[in-house]
Design a protein around this motif. Structure first.
Motif, mmCIF file in Angstrom:
data_model
loop_
_atom_site.group_PDB
_atom_site.id
_atom_site.type_symbol
_atom_site.label_atom_id
_atom_site.label_comp_id
_atom_site.label_asym_id
_atom_site.label_seq_id
_atom_site.Cartn_x
_atom_site.Cartn_y
_atom_site.Cartn_z
ATOM 1 N N TYR A 82 0.804 -1.211 0.000
ATOM 2 C CA TYR A 82 0.000 0.000 0.000
ATOM 3 C C TYR A 82 0.841 1.267 0.000
ATOM 4 N N GLU A 83 2.008 1.202 0.580
ATOM 5 C CA GLU A 83 2.818 2.410 0.693
ATOM 6 C C GLU A 83 4.278 2.019 0.876
ATOM 7 N N LEU A 84 5.147 2.783 0.238
ATOM 8 C CA LEU A 84 6.591 2.666 0.413
ATOM 9 C C LEU A 84 7.126 4.079 0.468
ATOM 10 N N TYR A 85 7.912 4.371 1.499
ATOM 11 C CA TYR A 85 8.427 5.738 1.636
ATOM 12 C C TYR A 85 9.758 5.720 2.367
ATOM 13 N N VAL A 86 10.692 6.498 1.848
ATOM 14 C CA VAL A 86 11.974 6.719 2.509
ATOM 15 C C VAL A 86 12.146 8.224 2.668
ATOM 16 N N LEU A 87 12.503 8.647 3.866
ATOM 17 C CA LEU A 87 12.697 10.069 4.126
ATOM 18 C C LEU A 87 13.826 10.608 3.244
ATOM 19 N N ASP A 88 13.663 11.870 2.826
ATOM 20 C CA ASP A 88 14.595 12.494 1.880
ATOM 21 C C ASP A 88 16.057 12.263 2.220
ATOM 22 N N GLU A 89 16.419 12.484 3.480
ATOM 23 C CA GLU A 89 17.832 12.436 3.853
ATOM 24 C C GLU A 89 18.438 11.038 3.782
ATOM 25 N N PHE A 90 17.599 10.001 3.605
ATOM 26 C CA PHE A 90 18.105 8.639 3.547
ATOM 27 C C PHE A 90 17.962 8.009 2.162
ATOM 28 N N ASN A 93 20.246 5.111 -0.782
ATOM 29 C CA ASN A 93 21.070 4.153 -0.041
ATOM 30 C C ASN A 93 20.544 2.720 -0.110
ATOM 31 N N GLY A 94 19.579 2.468 -0.990
ATOM 32 C CA GLY A 94 19.049 1.115 -1.135
ATOM 33 C C GLY A 94 18.016 0.706 -0.105
ATOM 34 N N GLU A 101 12.081 -5.953 -0.486
ATOM 35 C CA GLU A 101 12.472 -7.359 -0.397
ATOM 36 C C GLU A 101 11.979 -7.995 0.904
ATOM 37 N N THR A 102 12.041 -7.249 1.988
ATOM 38 C CA THR A 102 11.547 -7.772 3.270
ATOM 39 C C THR A 102 10.038 -7.969 3.217
ATOM 40 N N GLY A 103 9.312 -6.989 2.665
ATOM 41 C CA GLY A 103 7.866 -7.122 2.525
ATOM 42 C C GLY A 103 7.494 -8.321 1.673
ATOM 43 N N ILE A 104 8.190 -8.509 0.556
ATOM 44 C CA ILE A 104 7.928 -9.650 -0.326
ATOM 45 C C ILE A 104 8.217 -10.956 0.405
ATOM 46 N N ASP A 105 9.283 -10.983 1.193
ATOM 47 C CA ASP A 105 9.583 -12.179 1.996
ATOM 48 C C ASP A 105 8.450 -12.491 2.970
ATOM 49 N N HIS A 106 7.864 -11.466 3.583
ATOM 50 C CA HIS A 106 6.732 -11.683 4.493
ATOM 51 C C HIS A 106 5.567 -12.324 3.739
ATOM 52 N N PHE A 107 5.309 -11.851 2.514
ATOM 53 C CA PHE A 107 4.222 -12.436 1.721
ATOM 54 C C PHE A 107 4.512 -13.896 1.384
ATOM 55 N N LYS A 108 5.746 -14.189 1.011
ATOM 56 C CA LYS A 108 6.116 -15.580 0.700
ATOM 57 C C LYS A 108 5.917 -16.467 1.920
ATOM 58 N N ALA A 125 9.886 5.464 -8.223
ATOM 59 C CA ALA A 125 9.853 4.110 -7.672
ATOM 60 C C ALA A 125 9.561 3.059 -8.744
ATOM 61 N N ASN A 126 8.968 3.465 -9.870
ATOM 62 C CA ASN A 126 8.689 2.525 -10.956
ATOM 63 C C ASN A 126 9.934 1.744 -11.358
ATOM 64 N N LYS A 127 11.071 2.416 -11.407
ATOM 65 C CA LYS A 127 12.321 1.765 -11.810
ATOM 66 C C LYS A 127 12.679 0.634 -10.839
ATOM 67 N N LEU A 128 12.543 0.903 -9.553
ATOM 68 C CA LEU A 128 12.820 -0.123 -8.543
ATOM 69 C C LEU A 128 11.872 -1.301 -8.710
ATOM 70 N N TYR A 129 10.588 -1.013 -8.858
ATOM 71 C CA TYR A 129 9.598 -2.081 -8.970
ATOM 72 C C TYR A 129 9.899 -2.973 -10.180
#
Length: 145
Positions: A82-90, A93-94, A101-108, A125-129
């Motif tokens: 539903y949502e993915l967000y990283v604060l600007d200052e971070f 950094n991957g 990847e952690t969220g997908i692991d939870h689903f698996k 974020a489209n590029k990451l997805y």
């Protein structure tokens, strides 16, 4: 970096930052109030959705909100981001990738065979997805009249 569920004070911080997250995620189209964010998030949490946060020390760096969704045509239940967000200052950094990847692991681990998400066209974020293996499934189109 640690990825885990938030405590109460971290959850409150997420809610305070969520309007900015939605503003950024919708490329400035939505500018929700704190109350609107609560109206969107609380029903998801009541249905079993949950946040995972990325932290380092006492710093909240970002989060992902994961849950389930039912396909309106097939009635199939799948994992949903539903949502993915990283604060600007971070950013840069991957952290988004690690949260995904952690969220997908939870689903698996929970036995889901498919994960879906919605993203605005033009969102970085489209590029990451796509790198993670997500493919366009449906496209919502609009026209100003």
């Amino acid at each position: 970096m640690e990825i885990r569920k938030p405590n109460d004070s971290e959850y409150k911080k997420i809610l305070s930052l969520a309007p900015q997250a939605l503003f950024d995620g919708t490329l400035g189209e939505a500018n929700p109030s704190d109350e609107k964010v609560k109206q969107l998030v609380e029903p998801l949490l009541k249905k079993g959705s949950y946040y995972l946060i990325a932290t380092e020390g006492n710093n909240l760096m970002g989060w992902i909100l994961i849950g389930t969704s039912k396909d309106q045509f097939t009635e199939k239940i799948c994992g949903f981001i539903y949502e993915l967000y990283v604060l600007d200052e971070f950013r840069g950094n991957g952290i988004s990738k690690q949260l995904m990847e952690t969220g997908i692991d939870h689903f698996k681990q929970d036995g889901y065979s498919e994960v879906r998400l919605s993203v605005y066209a033009g969102n970085q974020a489209n590029k990451l997805y796509e790198k993670l293996g997500f493919k366009n499934r449906t496209i919502t189109m609009s026209m100003t009249i």
